[in-house]
Design a protein around this motif. Structure first.
Motif, PDB file in Angstrom:
ATOM      1  N   GLN A  59       0.873  -1.224  -0.079  1.00  0.00           N
ATOM      2  CA  GLN A  59       0.060   0.057   0.316  1.00  0.00           C
ATOM      3  C   GLN A  59       0.818   1.237  -0.100  1.00  0.00           C
ATOM      4  N   TYR A  60       1.857   1.372  -0.778  1.00  0.00           N
ATOM      5  CA  TYR A  60       2.541   2.552  -1.152  1.00  0.00           C
ATOM      6  C   TYR A  60       1.541   3.149  -2.248  1.00  0.00           C
ATOM      7  N   HIS A  61       0.753   4.220  -1.644  1.00  0.00           N
ATOM      8  CA  HIS A  61      -0.219   4.852  -2.240  1.00  0.00           C
ATOM      9  C   HIS A  61       0.343   6.150  -2.653  1.00  0.00           C
ATOM     10  N   LEU A 112      13.627   9.518  -1.932  1.00  0.00           N
ATOM     11  CA  LEU A 112      12.348   9.168  -2.129  1.00  0.00           C
ATOM     12  C   LEU A 112      11.457   8.975  -0.771  1.00  0.00           C
ATOM     13  N   ILE A 113      10.472   9.599  -0.463  1.00  0.00           N
ATOM     14  CA  ILE A 113       9.874   9.420   0.766  1.00  0.00           C
ATOM     15  C   ILE A 113       8.310   8.787   0.520  1.00  0.00           C
ATOM     16  N   THR A 114       8.144   7.843   1.322  1.00  0.00           N
ATOM     17  CA  THR A 114       6.734   7.227   1.174  1.00  0.00           C
ATOM     18  C   THR A 114       6.258   6.200   2.321  1.00  0.00           C
ATOM     19  N   GLY A 115       5.610   5.664   2.195  1.00  0.00           N
ATOM     20  CA  GLY A 115       5.005   4.902   3.476  1.00  0.00           C
ATOM     21  C   GLY A 115       3.576   4.212   3.174  1.00  0.00           C
ATOM     22  N   LYS A 116       3.099   3.188   4.166  1.00  0.00           N
ATOM     23  CA  LYS A 116       2.004   2.505   3.933  1.00  0.00           C
ATOM     24  C   LYS A 116       0.884   3.464   4.169  1.00  0.00           C
ATOM     25  N   ARG A 117      -0.276   3.363   3.245  1.00  0.00           N
ATOM     26  CA  ARG A 117      -1.555   3.958   3.589  1.00  0.00           C
ATOM     27  C   ARG A 117      -2.374   2.923   4.355  1.00  0.00           C
ATOM     28  N   TYR A 118      -2.803   3.472   5.408  1.00  0.00           N
ATOM     29  CA  TYR A 118      -3.646   2.362   6.254  1.00  0.00           C
ATOM     30  C   TYR A 118      -4.888   2.123   5.881  1.00  0.00           C
ATOM     31  N   TYR A 119      -5.233   0.803   5.600  1.00  0.00           N
ATOM     32  CA  TYR A 119      -6.656   0.487   5.371  1.00  0.00           C
ATOM     33  C   TYR A 119      -7.034   1.229   3.969  1.00  0.00           C
ATOM     34  N   ALA A 120      -6.320   1.324   3.088  1.00  0.00           N
ATOM     35  CA  ALA A 120      -6.507   1.973   1.621  1.00  0.00           C
ATOM     36  C   ALA A 120      -7.781   1.548   1.143  1.00  0.00           C
ATOM     37  N   HIS A 121      -8.010   0.017   1.124  1.00  0.00           N
ATOM     38  CA  HIS A 121      -9.306  -0.276   0.737  1.00  0.00           C
ATOM     39  C   HIS A 121     -10.011  -1.096   1.866  1.00  0.00           C
ATOM     40  N   SER A 122     -10.189  -0.259   3.004  1.00  0.00           N
ATOM     41  CA  SER A 122     -10.766  -0.812   4.225  1.00  0.00           C
ATOM     42  C   SER A 122     -10.425  -1.928   4.503  1.00  0.00           C
ATOM     43  N   GLY A 123      -9.287  -2.363   4.571  1.00  0.00           N
ATOM     44  CA  GLY A 123      -8.768  -3.737   4.992  1.00  0.00           C
ATOM     45  C   GLY A 123      -8.991  -4.624   4.172  1.00  0.00           C
ATOM     46  N   ASN A 124      -9.258  -4.517   2.774  1.00  0.00           N
ATOM     47  CA  ASN A 124      -9.219  -5.464   1.875  1.00  0.00           C
ATOM     48  C   ASN A 124      -8.072  -5.668   1.068  1.00  0.00           C
ATOM     49  N   ASP A 125      -7.082  -5.105   1.213  1.00  0.00           N
ATOM     50  CA  ASP A 125      -5.812  -4.991   0.430  1.00  0.00           C
ATOM     51  C   ASP A 125      -4.825  -6.079   0.970  1.00  0.00           C
ATOM     52  N   PRO A 126      -4.229  -6.746   0.033  1.00  0.00           N
ATOM     53  CA  PRO A 126      -2.998  -7.618   0.536  1.00  0.00           C
ATOM     54  C   PRO A 126      -2.092  -7.015   1.808  1.00  0.00           C
TER      55      PRO A 126
END
Length: 390
Positions: free
Chosen positions: A284-286, A301-315
């Motif tokens: 989820q590097y959105h 490069l600066i980035t991070g994980k988007r928490y629950y991008a698809h409401s918990g349905n992403d790998p």
């Protein structure tokens, strides 16, 4: 006084063959708010010379960020707030920064008018155009005039150009230009692919070549050079390996993976793209950004994980959250961690995070919104220069 401060020791991980190890940076973490908006920026809202933090429905007064003021009310749909970018622009030219916004559910490109920094009134919403579901807005100078145009990430591709007066001040009016070529939708970037000095439009399914007249919407040429499903927003154009050809840096917004795509040529002179892995064990590097965060004169490069991008349905949705910066090292990426841990104690990067020097100490900081709350990471430079052993 600042509250909920923590000191973050930046760990280094080698992802590709190691080059000279950079000196880690020392960040101070502030949990600004429990609010779960996924977009944020930082700028001087009331023109008092102090940088404030803006996220969703509120702005937080610097330098302590303990006092918040209501901007507007956003609709809530499930676990989403319908506010997917907070980009500061002085739209009406009155000397106060406004906000360019847009959301998935209301499908409308809009801006919020700053009431000249007053804290006793909310900001006026100006709806410009209904354009369809907006993944978020992307910003780039498409015609080389030194001003950013706005691209709501939709299908088809729309360009919104702020109408300015002869002195370059915003007038509050927008021109809309629609390019009906390319795939549009998820994944978007702005950059010069072919090296002709003009910024092109980058999409998940290829790129649209800019004509000499940027706003001749029928003259753009579509090149389906790649297919990168669920590409990050934005996709970055950058010469990673220093060979004079611009490459791509792309995250997987809804699965595992962060890559760079090397531009080259085959024996017949055709453009080629070779994928290289930066990170494949986190998801989820959105949102991805380039900035010189360690003051070495080179972009990181600066980035991070988007928490629950698809409401918990992403790998990987339940995996730990994290925010990172990567030394690019001509393609030998080296990761440094600002934060990493469970969602009740660590921060991800949201859908629209922000990098700027908030404390005005000469080092760029990171503002990280998300469904896990709003955090800020204050950069104090290399650890060896802090005099702090924590």
């Amino acid at each position: 006084m600042m509250r909920k401060l923590g000191y973050v020791l930046i760990a280094s991980f080698t992802l590709l063959p190691l080059v000279a190890v950079a000196q880690p940076l020392h960040f101070e973490r502030l949990h600004v708010s429990e609010e779960t908006y996924e977009s944020a920026s930082a700028f001087d809202v009331n023109n008092n010379g102090i940088v404030d933090i803006v996220s969703g429905a509120y702005w937080y007064e610097g330098p302590d960020f303990t006092e918040k003021h209501k901007i507007t009310e956003w609709d809530r749909v499930g676990d989403y707030w319908d506010n997917f970018s907070d980009f500061p622009v002085d739209v009406n030219g009155n000397g106060y920064m406004d906000l360019v916004v847009g959301g998935w559910f209301n499908q409308t490109f809009s801006w919020l008018e700053n009431p000249e920094g007053r804290t006793d009134e909310e900001w006026t919403l100006h709806e410009v155009a209904e354009v369809g579901n907006i993944e978020r807005n992307v910003f780039g100078d498409i015609n080389g005039d030194g001003y950013m145009e706005v691209f709501p990430v939709t299908n088809p591709v729309h360009i919104f150009r702020l109408v300015r007066d002869e002195d370059g001040n915003g007038t509050g009016e927008w021109e809309q230009h629609t390019i009906r070529k390319g795939t549009g939708g998820h994944g978007f970037g702005v950059g010069d692919i072919n090296g002709n000095g003009r910024n092109d439009i980058i999409l998940a399914g290829g790129w649209i070549e800019a004509p000499e007249d940027t706003f001749d919407v029928d003259a753009w040429e579509w090149h389906p050079d790649w297919d990168i499903p669920m590409a990050s927003v934005p996709m970055l154009v950058h010469d990673v390996n220093g060979d004079g050809l611009n490459d791509l840096i792309v995250g997987n917004a809804h699965d595992f993976g962060l890559w760079w795509y090397e531009q080259g040529q085959d024996d017949e002179g055709n453009r080629t793209w070779t994928q290289h892995v930066i990170c494949d064990e986190r998801s989820q590097y959105h949102d991805v950004r380039l900035a010189d965060i360690d003051n070495d004169g080179e972009l990181e490069l600066i980035t991070g994980k988007r928490y629950y991008a698809h409401s918990g349905n992403d790998p990987g949705a339940e995996d730990p959250l994290g925010i990172y910066y990567f030394k690019i090292n001509n393609g030998d990426f080296e990761r440094f961690t600002l934060d990493y841990g469970p969602n009740d104690s660590a921060s991800g990067a949201g859908i629209f995070f922000w990098v700027t020097d908030i404390t005005q100490n000469g080092w760029k900081d990171v503002v990280a919104p998300g469904k896990e709350g709003l955090h800020a990471f204050f950069n104090h430079g290399p650890m060896e220069e802090t005099g702090d052993d924590n």
